[in-house]
Design an enzyme around this catalytic site. Structure first.
Site, PDB file in Angstrom:
ATOM      1  N   HIS A   1      79.548 -95.926  24.210  1.00 49.44           N
ATOM      2  CA  HIS A   1      79.930 -97.270  23.755  1.00 49.44           C
ATOM      3  C   HIS A   1      80.685 -97.974  24.875  1.00 49.44           C
ATOM      4  CE1 HIS A   1      81.175-100.460  21.022  1.00 49.44           C
ATOM      5  NE2 HIS A   1      82.333-100.408  21.660  1.00 49.44           N
TER       6      HIS A   1
ATOM      7  N   ASP B   1      84.240-102.675   7.959  1.00 47.63           N
ATOM      8  CA  ASP B   1      84.456-103.229   9.304  1.00 47.63           C
ATOM      9  C   ASP B   1      83.857-104.618   9.423  1.00 47.63           C
ATOM     10  OD1 ASP B   1      85.272-102.971  12.178  1.00 47.63           O
ATOM     11  OD2 ASP B   1      83.139-103.370  12.404  1.00 47.63           O
TER      12      ASP B   1
ATOM     13  N   ARG C   1      89.202-110.973  11.033  1.00 47.24           N
ATOM     14  CA  ARG C   1      89.999-110.948  12.272  1.00 47.24           C
ATOM     15  C   ARG C   1      89.561-112.050  13.208  1.00 47.24           C
ATOM     16  NH1 ARG C   1      88.640-105.424  14.470  1.00 47.24           N
ATOM     17  NH2 ARG C   1      89.828-106.089  16.269  1.00 47.24           N
TER      18      ARG C   1
ATOM     19  N   SER D   1      88.042-100.105  14.589  1.00 42.32           N
ATOM     20  CA  SER D   1      86.758-100.776  14.377  1.00 42.32           C
ATOM     21  C   SER D   1      85.643-100.073  15.168  1.00 42.32           C
ATOM     22  CB  SER D   1      86.909-102.247  14.795  1.00 42.32           C
ATOM     23  OG  SER D   1      85.677-102.856  14.981  1.00 42.32           O
TER      24      SER D   1
ATOM     25  N   LYS E   1      82.657 -97.155  13.480  1.00 44.10           N
ATOM     26  CA  LYS E   1      81.207 -97.409  13.520  1.00 44.10           C
ATOM     27  C   LYS E   1      80.484 -96.290  14.252  1.00 44.10           C
ATOM     28  CE  LYS E   1      82.055-101.511  14.920  1.00 44.10           C
ATOM     29  NZ  LYS E   1      82.261-102.892  15.284  1.00 44.10           N
TER      30      LYS E   1
HETATM   31  N1  URA Z   1      84.188-104.363  19.263  1.00 46.15           N
HETATM   32  C1  URA Z   1      84.253-103.885  17.993  1.00 46.15           C
HETATM   33  O1  URA Z   1      83.298-103.292  17.498  1.00 46.15           O
HETATM   34  N2  URA Z   1      85.371-104.074  17.292  1.00 46.15           N
HETATM   35  C2  URA Z   1      86.449-104.705  17.800  1.00 46.15           C
HETATM   36  O2  URA Z   1      87.443-104.823  17.133  1.00 46.15           O
HETATM   37  C3  URA Z   1      86.375-105.206  19.127  1.00 46.15           C
HETATM   38  C4  URA Z   1      85.219-105.020  19.840  1.00 46.15           C
END
Ligand code: URA
Length: 468
Positions: free
Chosen positions: A82, A161, A168, A183, A187
């Protein structure tokens, strides 16, 4: 439980228990806590922070809001990568098929462009027909077939999320290290992976420009991952200038294909190999970084990584002919050269400004309903450290109208600075942060070394005191 008492405790810098955080997230997803109250809690977290155990609890609660993929029946180590996001960052397009060609199972769920940074899904969707909106069943089938699948988040994974992130986004609370960490890790863990390699970008074009903040985010994500049973490692990599020579959806797919053919830009290859090595090591497919690198280069040079990418495109509904003929990808109608305003060496290319100009020509979205221009973008003929003469072409803008190409071209020229003296580009891989297990081993070895050297030092003194 009472929402207001939990809110007040956080406002007063108090700690929330795991069951209280789980209740907050669950009630919010069910609609029992309204947006305006959750927004207040997020702001309290933004201002007061969460400690590690609260962040772990939040991550766990987000994961529990949806499905967790069970990939146990697919043989092989499941490892994902990621990136926290950058400009020209097309590493996933090269790395996912490359790692899969080496035997890693890569269930990669990616995002769209965010702010000034590009998104893997938007890049992939520039390939005619390519589908990123796979159902869970389709995702699993693609993974079983190719050992790699590249798709967007489904409604079933981490619904909390999606709801929290949208809130947010409109309440100025994105920029909080524990909220970002929870977050991202939630995922990734919902993908059912065994290990995760993080590319935490730092520098002008990154979301965490300061290295100290990037390191803090990386450390927190490593620790949350470990607390939830997943080995996570991180590289801090430079995002002070765009990565590679192209920025733009179809242009980046072209560059990724060239890289998979062994003909890509050096910096992109370097970052890809560094992250790929970590994936192979985590997967247990290599024991040493040099061995991992050799395996990756072999898969690249034998064309196996390119064939994997072709298979991914075909399986996910895209036109695999783009691999042999990238001219089938969308392209912009107009091109505008950008000329050097100085001589000597390119000193810097402002990645943040490049990303923001990218938004102007349609690389991402400023509003939810903005339409992406898949053919638009920039090609950088000169990168930091390269010699240049005033008036020489340093970049080319690809845009849908001549007027836009000229306007953005003039602004892009201002993103470059020049120096009379030779300039060394910043190191690409700035730091490596090992997973918790690995760090424990390193600490234990250091303690043993210290004990050994203390005892041999004292032995030396004893010997010295003895009369000759
Ligand atoms: N990418 C994400 O998936 N979540 C965040 O909070 C910031 C960047």
């Amino acid at each position: 439980m009472d929402f207001l008492s939990l809110l007040r405790r956080k406002q007063a810098r108090g700690r929330l228990r795991a069951d209280e955080i789980a209740w907050l997230v669950d009630s919010y997803v069910k609609g029992e806590i309204p947006d305006y109250q959750m927004a207040a809690w997020l702001m309290a977290v933004y201002l007061r922070g969460l400690d590690k155990s609260e962040t772990v609890a939040l991550t766990r609660a987000i994961i529990s809001s949806g499905l967790v993929l069970d990939l146990n029946d697919i043989p092989g180590p499941k490892i994902d990568k990621h990136s926290t996001g950058g400009v020209g960052d097309k590493v996933s397009l090269v790395l996912a098929p490359l790692a899969a060609a080496c035997g890693v199972v890569v269930p990669m769920i990616s995002g769209r462009s965010l702010g000034h940074t590009g998104g893997t899904l938007d890049k992939l969707e520039s390939i005619p027909g390519f589908r990123t909106n796979l159902t869970v069943a389709e995702f699993r089938a693609a993974l079983e077939k190719n050992g790699v699948a590249l798709a967007g988040q489904t409604d079933e994974l981490c619904p909390a999320d999606r709801k929290l992130y949208a809130l947010r986004d409109v309440t100025g609370t994105v920029d909080s290290i524990p909220l970002i960490a929870a977050s991202i890790i939630s995922k990734k863990l919902a993908e059912g992976i065994d290990g995760l390699v993080l590319d935490v970008k730092t520098g002008r074009g990154a979301f965490m420009p300061a290295r100290r903040q990037a390191r803090k985010l990386a450390r927190l994500m490593i620790e949350i991952g470990s607390a939830l049973g997943c080995r996570v490692r991180a590289l801090l990599t430079s995002m002070s200038q765009p990565l590679g020579r192209s920025v733009g959806n179809a242009l980046e797919v072209r560059e990724a294909i060239a890289t998979l053919r062994g003909d890509g830009p050096e910096d992109l290859l370097e970052v890809t190999l560094a992250l790929g090595s970590e994936m192979l090591l985590l997967a247990g497919l290599a024991q040493k970084p040099q061995q991992a690198r050799r395996l990756l280069l072999r898969a690249l040079h034998q064309g196996r990584a390119l064939e994997k990418f072709r298979a991914v495109i075909a399986t996910q509904g895209g036109d695999p002919a783009v691999v042999d003929n990238p001219d089938l990808l969308p392209s912009a109608r107009y091109q505008q050269s950008v000329y050097a305003t100085g001589s000597g060496y390119v000193k810097s290319i402002d990645a943040l400004e490049v990303g923001l100009l990218g938004l102007e020509i349609g690389l991402g979205r400023k509003k939810l309903d903005d339409v992406i221009d898949p053919g638009a973008g920039f090609i950088f003929l000169k990168k930091v450290g390269e010699p240049v003469k005033k008036g020489e072409t340093v970049a080319v803008v690809h845009a849908s109208s001549l007027q836009l190409a000229e306007k953005i071209g003039a602004a892009l020229a201002q993103c470059f600075t020049y120096s009379d003296r030779k300039v060394e580009p910043e190191e690409l891989v700035l730091e490596r942060l090992g997973d918790v297990e690995e760090r424990r081993k390193v600490r234990k070895a250091a303690r043993l070394r210290q004990r050994y050297s203390a005892s041999s030092a004292s032995g030396f003194k004893v010997q010295n005191r003895q009369p000759a």
